[in-house]
Design an enzyme around this catalytic site. Structure first.
Site, PDB file in Angstrom:
ATOM      1  N   ARG A 131       7.718  -8.072  -2.418  1.00  0.00           N
ATOM      2  CA  ARG A 131       8.777  -8.802  -1.749  1.00  0.00           C
ATOM      3  C   ARG A 131       8.012  -9.094  -0.457  1.00  0.00           C
ATOM      4  NH1 ARG A 131      12.999  -3.603  -1.561  1.00  0.00           N
ATOM      5  NH2 ARG A 131      13.048  -3.415  -4.067  1.00  0.00           N
ATOM      6  N   GLY A 137      -0.153  -0.351   1.879  1.00  0.00           N
ATOM      7  CA  GLY A 137      -0.912   0.714   2.436  1.00  0.00           C
ATOM      8  C   GLY A 137       0.121   1.966   3.128  1.00  0.00           C
ATOM      9  N   ASP A 138       0.881   1.437   3.899  1.00  0.00           N
ATOM     10  CA  ASP A 138       1.850   2.194   4.788  1.00  0.00           C
ATOM     11  C   ASP A 138       2.965   2.947   3.791  1.00  0.00           C
ATOM     12  OD1 ASP A 138       0.324   1.196   6.808  1.00  0.00           O
ATOM     13  OD2 ASP A 138       1.884  -0.324   7.065  1.00  0.00           O
ATOM     14  N   GLY A 142       4.027  -2.635  11.986  1.00  0.00           N
ATOM     15  CA  GLY A 142       3.382  -1.804  12.658  1.00  0.00           C
ATOM     16  C   GLY A 142       3.068  -0.440  11.795  1.00  0.00           C
ATOM     17  N   GLY A 198      -5.763   1.049  -8.381  1.00  0.00           N
ATOM     18  CA  GLY A 198      -4.871   2.433  -8.036  1.00  0.00           C
ATOM     19  C   GLY A 198      -5.711   3.077  -7.015  1.00  0.00           C
ATOM     20  N   GLY A 231       7.320  -9.269   3.713  1.00  0.00           N
ATOM     21  CA  GLY A 231       7.561  -8.676   4.803  1.00  0.00           C
ATOM     22  C   GLY A 231       7.105  -7.184   4.356  1.00  0.00           C
ATOM     23  N   LEU A 262      -7.441   1.998  -3.709  1.00  0.00           N
ATOM     24  CA  LEU A 262      -8.240   0.932  -4.342  1.00  0.00           C
ATOM     25  C   LEU A 262      -7.534  -0.426  -5.033  1.00  0.00           C
ATOM     26  CD1 LEU A 262     -10.064   3.573  -6.633  1.00  0.00           C
ATOM     27  CD2 LEU A 262     -10.953   2.647  -4.613  1.00  0.00           C
TER      28      LEU A 262
END
Length: 332
Positions: free
Chosen positions: A317, A278-279, A41, A250, A319, A246
């Site tokens: 990695r 992204g998180d 999430g 980058g 996950g 991006l």
């Protein structure tokens, strides 16, 4: 950073990750080489990334959520269902040091669940999510930013659109009115009321989200001039700092006071799984912002550079939460 607090608002999902050689075509069935369940999430991932981004990896298995003086305390705000996934999602955050007093358990509701298909050769992933309890989250107090951080005033509120847009917009307005800095990662991207943008200290979004929210075709956002034009639209709406991530190119950044530029992505990376990248970027950008804020400085390029480095560690990695790096793994 003594006493620094970050409150995160967003979704909690259990990720069901299928690894396959390639995505199936329309009407085609194919086998997966593996299936794993991982807590995820975007909200929960970001909370863990922010927590880990301010600390070296502990020598013991679990943390207590407080850390040493100078570490950032992180509060997660969201909702889970009264099912096994809900228990697992909340417990995992607690074990990882994130404070969970802002997580609500919704009766007779399933927790958010996300199916992630990862291509084994490229590491690219595609997701489809059932939001479940996430869409029933509301803050414990409508007009309080303190309720997002256990009764204390946070230094930064980070929000994703994994919960209802109206609730996110209200949280951002309340935080801004209370003098608290805000960061929005508008994922999944949906229309936002224009007045929301003036409540944003930071807007961090990818190319697809930038295109949708600025009314452009994503194919148009393929060069420096296009990135500058799109970001300028958001700054004109009132955002102070804007970053477009991006991927392998980058990230492009710009600020309302004229800082702008491109930070290259890390090179020679063995991509295993892009889930959570992204998180991780958002959490580490936020951590660097808090560090600099305590020193009375702000160099956005440094924050973007560190966030790019952290994301590069994540995609090596499998996950989301399992792959999020600690500070010493980023800076070492």
């Amino acid at each position: 950073m003594a006493g620094s607090i970050v409150a995160v608002v967003g979704g909690l999902n259990m990720d069901m990750i299928f690894e396959a050689e390639r995505m199936p075509d329309v009407g085609e069935s194919t086998d997966s080489s593996s299936l794993s369940n991982f807590p995820g999430g975007k909200g929960a991932n970001t909370a863990i990334a922010t927590y880990r981004g301010s600390r070296s990896k502990p020598t013991t298995e679990f943390t207590d959520g407080r850390g040493d003086e100078g570490d950032i305390r992180v509060f997660m705000n969201g909702a889970v269902g009264d099912d096994d996934f809900g228990v697992m999602l909340k417990t995992r955050l607690e074990q990882d040091g994130v404070e969970t007093s802002g997580i609500r358990t919704i009766s007779d509701t399933r927790s958010g669940t996300c199916v992630v298909i990862v291509e084994t050769e490229s590491g690219d992933s595609r997701n489809i999510a059932y939001q479940g309890a996430n869409l029933k989250w509301t803050p414990r107090e409508r007009n309080s930013v303190e309720c997002l951080a256990g009764g204390e005033k946070p230094d930064l509120v980070i929000a994703h659109l994994g919960v209802r847009r109206e609730e996110v917009e209200r949280v951002l307005e309340t935080a801004s009115r209370s003098g608290v800095d805000t960061l929005l990662n508008p994922s999944p991207a949906i229309y936002l009321v224009n007045s929301t943008y003036k409540n944003l200290t930071h807007l961090v979004l990818n190319e697809t989200e930038a295109a949708l929210l600025s009314g452009r075709n994503v194919d148009e956002l393929n060069n420096l001039a296009a990135w500058e034009e799109a970001v300028e639209d958001f700054i004109q709406l009132g955002v102070t700092n804007v970053v477009i991530t991006l991927g392998a190119k980058g990230a492009y950044y710009a600020t309302s006071d004229g800082q702008k530029g491109v930070v290259d992505a890390e090179k020679n990376i063995n991509v295993i799984d892009t889930t959570g990248a992204g998180d991780t970027f958002v959490g580490n950008y936020a951590t660097e912002y808090i560090k600099q804020k305590q020193l009375g400085t702000w160099d956005i390029s440094r924050a973007v550079t560190r966030a790019c480095k952290a994301s590069a560690r994540t995609i090596q990695r499998l996950g989301a939460q399992e792959s999020i790096p600690w500070a010493d793994e980023i800076d070492g």
